[in-house]
Design an enzyme around this catalytic site. Structure first.
Site, PDB file in Angstrom:
ATOM      1  N   VAL A 130       0.955  -1.170   0.114  1.00 53.33           N
ATOM      2  CA  VAL A 130      -0.142   0.138  -0.045  1.00 53.33           C
ATOM      3  C   VAL A 130       1.058   1.351  -0.160  1.00 53.33           C
ATOM      4  O   VAL A 130       0.765   2.171  -0.634  1.00 53.33           O
ATOM      5  CB  VAL A 130      -0.953  -0.195   1.190  1.00 53.33           C
ATOM      6  CG1 VAL A 130      -1.707   1.272   1.449  1.00 53.33           C
ATOM      7  CG2 VAL A 130      -1.997  -1.103   1.083  1.00 53.33           C
ATOM      8  N   GLU A 131       1.941   1.294   0.609  1.00 56.67           N
ATOM      9  CA  GLU A 131       2.843   2.527   0.769  1.00 56.67           C
ATOM     10  C   GLU A 131       3.562   2.654  -0.569  1.00 56.67           C
ATOM     11  O   GLU A 131       3.721   3.929  -0.907  1.00 56.67           O
ATOM     12  CB  GLU A 131       3.822   2.229   1.914  1.00 56.67           C
ATOM     13  CG  GLU A 131       3.506   2.414   3.345  1.00 56.67           C
ATOM     14  CD  GLU A 131       2.998   3.985   3.588  1.00 56.67           C
ATOM     15  OE1 GLU A 131       3.512   4.831   2.877  1.00 56.67           O
ATOM     16  OE2 GLU A 131       2.043   4.010   4.433  1.00 56.67           O
ATOM     17  N   SER A 132       4.031   1.598  -1.179  1.00 53.90           N
ATOM     18  CA  SER A 132       5.075   2.092  -2.314  1.00 53.90           C
ATOM     19  C   SER A 132       4.776   0.927  -3.263  1.00 53.90           C
ATOM     20  O   SER A 132       5.625   0.961  -4.330  1.00 53.90           O
ATOM     21  CB  SER A 132       6.477   1.994  -2.139  1.00 53.90           C
ATOM     22  OG  SER A 132       7.016   0.680  -1.557  1.00 53.90           O
TER      23      SER A 132
END
Ligand code: CA
Length: 404
Positions: free
Chosen positions: A122-124
């Site tokens: 989800v972050e990167s």
């Protein structure tokens, strides 16, 4: 970390832009004033002088700081883009590729591999999307202009310390406009507190080392209170007539009291009875999916301070463990699109002669404007929302030529 929620923002400036020359003068004067507090924060004079010598302000980040969302993203759009089959497949591949490191991190920090991988995804997007804005430029600009200068000065000084002490080259430190960087999208101060060296090369490298990024994520969650004995929570089914006035992530009651009231897991399995505190979350109201969430959900929440964001990580982690999609549909007759469907919608817009840039699956201002124009052509309400109905309308209108 903060980068994620800004994807739907436009650059609508709320302040009058300074003329470039005036901004450059104000910036130079500001940097000179920041030298003493930087040194007090532990930055060496040599590092400060070297790495600020050629800085120029990027006023675009001030526009982004002040931008208001022009468009409220419904949770079903948000979830459909963040937890799609593509991300599940990429996550499983990543978990297989880094299995030994994930197992070792799970043992050391008590956070399971699927949860770590879900944050990474989800972050990167598993290290694929790190953000391209140079941290020194963004954070020095935010330190000198706009709201929240005190906060951003701390992050600017932290960035200088990373360069000075951690030996990460300034050109590797790029990220979101607000300074979140690397595969974990940590802010620089979070990096200084929580990043770990997990590949044993003596450097904490969240940009180019996947093991360091995975273990740093696990360390973050451990420090945020992650309990290895707990699930993040469960999708649940509510009995008819349940009073949901006390719903809310923070409004936790013992799991056993929910069980007594007739709440069951949506997949039919038994809820763990017992005293585990759990809150009832209804992100789209009583008629949408319902969740009982534990303190582990709060640990996910602390990564980015948004319930929709934490829910995307939680649900992706379930999918990575082999779980299915949510049981209860979102309360809409116009569901959200996966990234593959978003790219298809963009290609259909391009085929109609609209300019959306690259069909990258990111729905930005250009795609929305093009979609509004296409909706007008098709006699549909021009709301610019890239949902299932818009995709189907574009497909139907393209069908005669596509068949030839
Ligand atoms: Ca390392």
């Amino acid at each position: 970390m903060k980068s994620l929620l800004s994807f739907a923002l436009t650059g609508a400036a709320l302040i009058l832009p300074l003329p470039a020359a005036q901004a450059a003068d104000a910036f130079a004067a500001c940097l000179a004033q920041l030298r003493a507090p930087a040194l007090k924060a532990g930055v060496s004079g040599a590092a400060f002088d070297t790495h600020t010598a050629n800085l120029a302000p990027d006023m675009a980040v001030i526009d982004l700081l002040d931008a208001q969302p022009e468009f409220k993203t419904p949770i079903w759009d948000y979830m459909a883009g963040l937890v799609d089959d593509e991300r599940v497949a990429d996550g499983r591949a990543g978990m297989a590729r880094w299995q030994a490191e994930l197992d070792r991190a799970a043992k050391q920090y008590g956070v399971d591999p699927a949860t770590i991988a879900a944050v990474w995804g989800v972050e990167s997007n598993f290290g694929r999307t790190l953000g391209g804005r140079p941290l020194l430029t963004s954070l020095s600009t935010l330190s000198c202009f706009g709201r929240r200068q005190a906060y951003f000065r701390g992050e600017f000084f932290a960035t200088l310390k990373i360069i000075q002490d951690e030996h990460i080259a300034p050109e590797r430190l790029a990220g979101s406009w607000a300074g979140a960087f690397g595969q974990t999208q940590f802010m620089p101060s979070t990096y200084l507190r929580l990043a770990v060296d997990f590949d044993g090369d003596g450097r904490r490298d969240l940009v180019d080392s996947v093991p360091d990024a995975l273990a740093s994520t696990a360390n973050f969650l451990k420090r945020a209170g992650w309990n290895p004995a707990l699930a993040w929570g469960y999708e649940v089914k509510l009995p008819a007539g349940l009073d949901t006035a006390g719903a809310g992530r923070k409004n936790k009651r013992p799991m056993s009291s929910w069980v007594r009231q007739g709440v069951v897991r949506a997949d039919g399995q038994a809820l763990p009875a017992g005293e585990t505190p759990a809150g009832l979350m209804l992100p789209a109201g009583r008629s949408g999916p319902a969740f009982l969430v534990t303190r582990n959900f709060d640990a996910l929440y602390s990564y980015n301070a948004a319930e929709s964001y934490a829910l995307a990580i939680a649900h992706l982690s379930d999918r990575l463990r082999g779980g299915g999609p949510l049981v209860q549909a979102w309360p809409t007759d116009d569901p959200g699109l996966s990234r593959a469907q978003r790219r298809e919608l963009q290609r259909l817009l391009i085929a109609r002669g609209h300019d959306v840039g690259e069909p990258d699956g990111m729905i930005g201002a250009r795609t929305r404007q093009a979609l509004q124009a296409a909706q007008r052509e098709l006699g549909l309400p021009p709301d610019g929302r890239a949902g299932m109905k818009a995709l189907q309308a574009l497909k139907a209108s393209a069908a005669p030529t596509a068949a030839n």
